[in-house]
Design a protein around this motif. Structure first.
Motif, PDB file in Angstrom:
ATOM      1  N   GLN A  53     -67.470  -8.048 -13.034  1.00  0.00           N
ATOM      2  CA  GLN A  53     -67.285  -9.445 -13.438  1.00  0.00           C
ATOM      3  C   GLN A  53     -66.144  -9.581 -14.446  1.00  0.00           C
ATOM      4  N   VAL A  54     -66.027  -8.606 -15.345  1.00  0.00           N
ATOM      5  CA  VAL A  54     -64.925  -8.620 -16.315  1.00  0.00           C
ATOM      6  C   VAL A  54     -63.593  -8.565 -15.583  1.00  0.00           C
ATOM      7  N   ALA A  55     -63.466  -7.620 -14.656  1.00  0.00           N
ATOM      8  CA  ALA A  55     -62.198  -7.434 -13.941  1.00  0.00           C
ATOM      9  C   ALA A  55     -61.804  -8.672 -13.144  1.00  0.00           C
ATOM     10  N   THR A  56     -62.741  -9.238 -12.383  1.00  0.00           N
ATOM     11  CA  THR A  56     -62.407 -10.393 -11.550  1.00  0.00           C
ATOM     12  C   THR A  56     -62.122 -11.635 -12.392  1.00  0.00           C
ATOM     13  N   ARG A  57     -62.894 -11.826 -13.452  1.00  0.00           N
ATOM     14  CA  ARG A  57     -62.656 -12.993 -14.318  1.00  0.00           C
ATOM     15  C   ARG A  57     -61.296 -12.911 -14.990  1.00  0.00           C
ATOM     16  N   LEU A  58     -60.962 -11.741 -15.530  1.00  0.00           N
ATOM     17  CA  LEU A  58     -59.701 -11.611 -16.264  1.00  0.00           C
ATOM     18  C   LEU A  58     -58.486 -11.636 -15.351  1.00  0.00           C
ATOM     19  N   ALA A  59     -58.599 -11.086 -14.153  1.00  0.00           N
ATOM     20  CA  ALA A  59     -57.471 -11.146 -13.222  1.00  0.00           C
ATOM     21  C   ALA A  59     -57.102 -12.599 -12.923  1.00  0.00           C
ATOM     22  N   LEU A  60     -58.105 -13.421 -12.644  1.00  0.00           N
ATOM     23  CA  LEU A  60     -57.854 -14.829 -12.363  1.00  0.00           C
ATOM     24  C   LEU A  60     -57.396 -15.569 -13.610  1.00  0.00           C
ATOM     25  N   ALA A  61     -58.001 -15.271 -14.752  1.00  0.00           N
ATOM     26  CA  ALA A  61     -57.624 -15.941 -15.999  1.00  0.00           C
ATOM     27  C   ALA A  61     -56.157 -15.670 -16.347  1.00  0.00           C
ATOM     28  N   LYS A  62     -55.708 -14.431 -16.161  1.00  0.00           N
ATOM     29  CA  LYS A  62     -54.313 -14.084 -16.439  1.00  0.00           C
ATOM     30  C   LYS A  62     -53.375 -14.849 -15.518  1.00  0.00           C
ATOM     31  N   ALA A  63     -53.709 -14.860 -14.220  1.00  0.00           N
ATOM     32  CA  ALA A  63     -52.853 -15.566 -13.261  1.00  0.00           C
ATOM     33  C   ALA A  63     -52.796 -17.060 -13.564  1.00  0.00           C
ATOM     34  N   LEU A  64     -53.944 -17.656 -13.857  1.00  0.00           N
ATOM     35  CA  LEU A  64     -53.987 -19.091 -14.130  1.00  0.00           C
ATOM     36  C   LEU A  64     -53.236 -19.463 -15.404  1.00  0.00           C
ATOM     37  N   GLU A  65     -53.385 -18.654 -16.438  1.00  0.00           N
ATOM     38  CA  GLU A  65     -52.741 -18.977 -17.705  1.00  0.00           C
ATOM     39  C   GLU A  65     -51.227 -19.002 -17.554  1.00  0.00           C
ATOM     40  N   VAL A  66     -50.676 -18.018 -16.866  1.00  0.00           N
ATOM     41  CA  VAL A  66     -49.230 -17.976 -16.667  1.00  0.00           C
ATOM     42  C   VAL A  66     -48.798 -19.038 -15.659  1.00  0.00           C
ATOM     43  N   ALA A  67     -49.607 -19.262 -14.622  1.00  0.00           N
ATOM     44  CA  ALA A  67     -49.263 -20.261 -13.609  1.00  0.00           C
ATOM     45  C   ALA A  67     -49.182 -21.665 -14.200  1.00  0.00           C
ATOM     46  N   ARG A  68     -50.015 -21.956 -15.182  1.00  0.00           N
ATOM     47  CA  ARG A  68     -49.970 -23.287 -15.801  1.00  0.00           C
ATOM     48  C   ARG A  68     -48.669 -23.491 -16.570  1.00  0.00           C
ATOM     49  N   ARG A  69     -48.096 -22.406 -17.070  1.00  0.00           N
ATOM     50  CA  ARG A  69     -46.799 -22.496 -17.748  1.00  0.00           C
ATOM     51  C   ARG A  69     -45.633 -22.470 -16.760  1.00  0.00           C
ATOM     52  N   HIS A  70     -45.887 -21.970 -15.551  1.00  0.00           N
ATOM     53  CA  HIS A  70     -44.846 -21.869 -14.514  1.00  0.00           C
ATOM     54  C   HIS A  70     -45.429 -22.390 -13.202  1.00  0.00           C
ATOM     55  N   PRO A  71     -45.672 -23.707 -13.110  1.00  0.00           N
ATOM     56  CA  PRO A  71     -46.423 -24.263 -11.984  1.00  0.00           C
ATOM     57  C   PRO A  71     -45.751 -24.135 -10.621  1.00  0.00           C
ATOM     58  N   GLU A  72     -44.441 -23.913 -10.591  1.00  0.00           N
ATOM     59  CA  GLU A  72     -43.743 -23.780  -9.307  1.00  0.00           C
ATOM     60  C   GLU A  72     -43.745 -22.342  -8.791  1.00  0.00           C
ATOM     61  N   ALA A  73     -44.172 -21.405  -9.594  1.00  0.00           N
ATOM     62  CA  ALA A  73     -44.101 -19.990  -9.228  1.00  0.00           C
ATOM     63  C   ALA A  73     -45.402 -19.490  -8.595  1.00  0.00           C
ATOM     64  N   ILE A  74     -45.271 -18.420  -7.834  1.00  0.00           N
ATOM     65  CA  ILE A  74     -46.428 -17.656  -7.382  1.00  0.00           C
ATOM     66  C   ILE A  74     -46.695 -16.602  -8.465  1.00  0.00           C
ATOM     67  N   VAL A  75     -47.920 -16.567  -8.950  1.00  0.00           N
ATOM     68  CA  VAL A  75     -48.249 -15.689 -10.076  1.00  0.00           C
ATOM     69  C   VAL A  75     -49.328 -14.693  -9.671  1.00  0.00           C
ATOM     70  N   ILE A  76     -49.084 -13.429 -10.006  1.00  0.00           N
ATOM     71  CA  ILE A  76     -50.043 -12.355  -9.746  1.00  0.00           C
ATOM     72  C   ILE A  76     -50.704 -11.945 -11.060  1.00  0.00           C
ATOM     73  N   GLY A  77     -52.027 -11.944 -11.087  1.00  0.00           N
ATOM     74  CA  GLY A  77     -52.768 -11.438 -12.231  1.00  0.00           C
ATOM     75  C   GLY A  77     -53.652 -10.285 -11.791  1.00  0.00           C
ATOM     76  N   SER A  78     -53.814  -9.286 -12.642  1.00  0.00           N
ATOM     77  CA  SER A  78     -54.655  -8.145 -12.272  1.00  0.00           C
ATOM     78  C   SER A  78     -55.368  -7.611 -13.509  1.00  0.00           C
ATOM     79  N   ASP A  79     -56.522  -6.998 -13.270  1.00  0.00           N
ATOM     80  CA  ASP A  79     -57.251  -6.374 -14.366  1.00  0.00           C
ATOM     81  C   ASP A  79     -58.059  -5.217 -13.811  1.00  0.00           C
ATOM     82  N   GLN A  80     -58.209  -4.190 -14.636  1.00  0.00           N
ATOM     83  CA  GLN A  80     -58.964  -3.005 -14.225  1.00  0.00           C
ATOM     84  C   GLN A  80     -59.964  -2.624 -15.305  1.00  0.00           C
TER      85      GLN A  80
END
Length: 208
Positions: A53-80
């Motif tokens: 749950q930590v890994a999946t939540r943080l991967a999405l949270a990272k992608a969303l946080e950066v995507a909101r600052r760069h809404p036109e970009a495709i953003v990849i987030g990952s966590d392990q």
């Protein structure tokens, strides 16, 4: 994982929401132009949160946080997160903690939960995937642990082991259907998510 299909032309820019040199080197294998942006995300696990749950939540949270600052970009987030009997094993940070981690894992099987999320705000695309890597550690002596840490100093790696280097000698077995997941970014799943988002690495002009 839940996914939303893109509803408009996908942006050309690609961003990796990470400053990890390991993830950067892995993504470079797809020969797509991309930038790196540090996600402003608190990575502290929530009370009672399982490693997966930590890994999946943080991967999405990272992608969303950066995507909101760069809404036109495709953003990849990952966590392990390294998972030992349901308990999270993070980056050791220090030699002492690395010794403790490797002693706890010797002779044991650890599951490395590696999640990836791809998000594009402007197109409405959002999807996630998870790669689970089962790693069996050898029955390591204290001397072997100390010698390994002296040579590789993997204090920024979850579980204190770098399988792409000398750390492979710590292991008896690796079971995975996405080989790069153990290093920090599951490229098979990442490439598939990028295809779904409209950026197929095999149809994109490769970098020279």
């Amino acid at each position: 994982m839940h996914a939303h299909s893109p509803t408009s032309t996908v942006a050309k820019a690609l961003i990796l929401a990470s400053t990890s040199r390991y993830r950067k080197e892995l993504l470079e294998r797809l020969r797509l132009p991309f930038g790196c942006v540090a996600p402003e995300v608190d990575e502290t696990p929530l009370p009672g949160e399982a490693p997966v749950q930590v890994a999946t939540r943080l991967a999405l949270a990272k992608a969303l946080e950066v995507a909101r600052r760069h809404p036109e970009a495709i953003v990849i987030g990952s966590d392990q997160v390294a998972d030992l009997d349901g308990h999270s094993i993070g980056k050791p940070g220090t030699h002492v903690r690395a010794v403790e981690q490797l002693r706890a894992m010797r002779g044991r099987t650890v599951v490395f939960q590696t999640a990836v999320a791809v998000v594009c705000i402007s197109s409405g695309f959002s999807s996630q995937a998870l790669a689970q890597v089962q790693v069996r550690f050898r029955e390591l002596s204290d001397a072997e642990i100390e010698n390994y840490l002296h040579h590789e100093q993997p204090y920024d790696c979850a579980g204190s082991a770098k399988s792409e280097g000398l750390g492979i000698a710590l292991l008896e077995r690796i079971d995975s259907d996405d080989p790069t997941a153990l290093i920090g970014l599951p490229l098979i799943r990442t490439a598939e998510l990028l295809r779904q988002a409209g950026m197929n690495p095999l149809c994109h002009p490769p970098l020279p």
